[in-house]
Write a protein that holds these residues in place. Structure first.
Motif, short mmCIF file in Angstrom:
data_model
loop_
_atom_site.label_atom_id
_atom_site.label_comp_id
_atom_site.label_asym_id
_atom_site.label_seq_id
_atom_site.Cartn_x
_atom_site.Cartn_y
_atom_site.Cartn_z
N VAL A 32 7.21 -22.91 -1.55
CA VAL A 32 6.18 -23.55 -1.22
C VAL A 32 5.66 -23.19 0.09
N MET A 33 6.21 -22.79 1.06
CA MET A 33 5.84 -22.34 2.41
C MET A 33 5.01 -21.27 2.01
N ALA A 34 5.33 -20.27 1.50
CA ALA A 34 4.74 -18.73 1.15
C ALA A 34 3.40 -19.13 0.70
N LEU B 160 14.07 -24.28 15.49
CA LEU B 160 12.61 -23.67 15.83
C LEU B 160 12.86 -22.74 17.05
N GLU B 161 11.88 -21.50 16.79
CA GLU B 161 11.51 -20.74 18.00
C GLU B 161 10.42 -21.13 18.85
N THR B 162 9.51 -22.01 18.13
CA THR B 162 8.52 -22.64 18.83
C THR B 162 8.77 -23.73 19.46
N ASP B 163 8.22 -23.81 20.89
CA ASP B 163 8.15 -25.30 21.42
C ASP B 163 7.03 -26.09 21.00
N ILE B 164 7.30 -27.22 20.40
CA ILE B 164 6.38 -28.03 19.72
C ILE B 164 5.59 -28.95 20.58
N LYS B 165 5.96 -29.16 21.80
CA LYS B 165 5.41 -30.00 22.63
C LYS B 165 3.81 -30.09 22.66
N ASP B 166 3.28 -31.01 22.33
CA ASP B 166 1.64 -31.25 22.18
C ASP B 166 1.24 -30.27 20.92
N ARG B 167 1.97 -29.84 20.02
CA ARG B 167 1.47 -29.13 18.78
C ARG B 167 1.42 -30.23 17.77
N ASP B 168 0.47 -29.93 16.89
CA ASP B 168 0.21 -30.55 15.52
C ASP B 168 1.39 -29.88 14.43
N ASP C 132 -4.73 -26.58 15.91
CA ASP C 132 -3.89 -25.55 15.78
C ASP C 132 -2.42 -25.68 15.18
N LEU C 133 -2.53 -25.67 13.79
CA LEU C 133 -1.37 -26.07 13.19
C LEU C 133 -0.11 -25.10 13.02
N LEU C 134 1.05 -26.14 13.30
CA LEU C 134 2.33 -25.29 12.94
C LEU C 134 3.10 -25.83 11.69
N LEU C 135 3.39 -24.91 10.77
CA LEU C 135 3.88 -25.15 9.62
C LEU C 135 5.50 -24.97 9.89
N VAL C 136 6.16 -25.99 9.74
CA VAL C 136 7.77 -26.00 9.75
C VAL C 136 8.30 -25.83 8.62
N ALA D 180 -2.65 -20.71 0.67
CA ALA D 180 -3.66 -21.41 0.42
C ALA D 180 -4.71 -21.78 1.29
N LEU D 181 -4.02 -21.92 2.46
CA LEU D 181 -4.82 -22.47 3.62
C LEU D 181 -5.79 -21.34 4.36
N HIS D 182 -6.87 -21.48 4.46
CA HIS D 182 -8.04 -20.90 5.16
C HIS D 182 -7.99 -20.69 6.58
N SER D 183 -7.02 -21.49 7.25
CA SER D 183 -7.21 -21.09 8.65
C SER D 183 -5.98 -20.60 9.19
N PRO D 184 -6.12 -19.85 10.48
CA PRO D 184 -4.68 -19.19 10.82
C PRO D 184 -3.77 -19.88 11.56
N VAL D 185 -2.80 -20.36 10.56
CA VAL D 185 -1.69 -21.28 11.00
C VAL D 185 -0.50 -20.45 11.65
N SER D 186 0.29 -21.21 12.30
CA SER D 186 1.54 -20.67 12.85
C SER D 186 2.69 -21.04 11.66
N MET D 187 3.93 -20.36 11.66
CA MET D 187 4.94 -20.64 10.68
C MET D 187 6.01 -20.48 11.49
N ASP D 188 7.01 -21.63 11.21
CA ASP D 188 8.34 -21.41 12.11
C ASP D 188 9.46 -22.15 10.99
N TRP D 189 10.69 -21.74 11.01
CA TRP D 189 11.66 -22.39 10.26
C TRP D 189 12.85 -22.90 10.94
N MET D 190 13.28 -24.00 10.09
CA MET D 190 14.60 -24.71 10.55
C MET D 190 15.36 -24.54 9.54
N ALA D 191 16.60 -24.69 9.92
CA ALA D 191 17.79 -24.80 8.79
C ALA D 191 18.64 -25.95 9.14
#
Ligand code: IMP
Ligand code: MG
Length: 179
Positions: free
Chosen positions: A47-49, A85-93, A34-38, A54-65
């Motif tokens: 590049v994110m967009a 981030l708005e996502t808790d990345i504990k135990d996430r890829d 379960d991939l999270l793109l940051v 270009a990926l075929h799996s349902p990834v999540s996306m979040d942003w940092m500035a």
């Protein structure tokens, strides 16, 4: 924008082709996970967009500035979070998506910051890597292109907040810097 440009280093077509290759590799590496793109704002927007599509799996996306303190065009490595981030990345890829690694100082700070939150993994994907990045201890798993140490614009990269919308990567004519 034509008269502001000096040369094209990476064409729109080359970017597209490379992103399909990277996408295939990332899909395979993270199969069944379960991939999270940051994405790192603002440069990584393009590049994110395109990578995400270009990926075929349902990834999540979040942003940092983040903003690095330091004079002018050089990075100091002292970083401030402008948007977290708005996502808790504990135990996430987590896969950090970047436009360019120049000194690598911003990114090595970011990797350390994200690792401290207890993710399962943190890897880096960058469209462009410049040679200074070799001096810093940074393991970059996915690289679009290695380019020489020149200031570049386009495909998310700016000069004074302009030229991010060029669909390719290039250098600016000297007269632009004299304005
Ligand atoms: P660092 O030196 O690797 O910490 O890079 C910090 C940031 O500087 C990058 O994320 C970019 O936003 C910016 N940057 C570095 N090199 C260039 C360039 O050639 N053109 C435009 N922005 C750049
Ligand atoms: Mg960046």
């Amino acid at each position: 924008m034509g008269e502001d440009l000096e040369k094209v280093l990476v064409t729109e077509e080359e970017i597209k082709t490379r992103l399909v290759e990277l996408g295939t590799q990332i899909d395979a590496d993270y199969a069944g996970r379960d991939l999270l793109l940051v994405g790192v704002l603002k440069g990584a927007v393009m590049v994110m967009a395109d990578l995400a599509r270009a990926l075929h799996s349902p990834v999540s996306m979040d942003w940092m500035a983040v903003s690095s303190y330091g004079a002018g065009t050089t990075s100091s490595g002292v970083v401030r979070i402008l948007k977290d981030l708005e996502t808790d990345i504990k135990d996430r890829d987590v896969l950090i998506v970047e436009d360019v690694i120049d000194s690598g100082l911003t990114l090595s700070w970011l990797v350390g910051n994200l690792r401290s939150r207890g993710p399962k993994s943190v890897e880096i994907c960058t469209m462009i890597r410049k040679p200074l990045a070799f001096d810093v201890d940074l393991d970059v798993k996915y690289i679009g292109f290695d380019l020489p140490n020149e200031f570049i614009v386009g495909y998310g990269l700016d000069y004074a907040e302009k030229y991010r919308n060029l669909p390719f990567i290039g250098t600016l004519a000297p007269h632009v810097y004299e304005k």
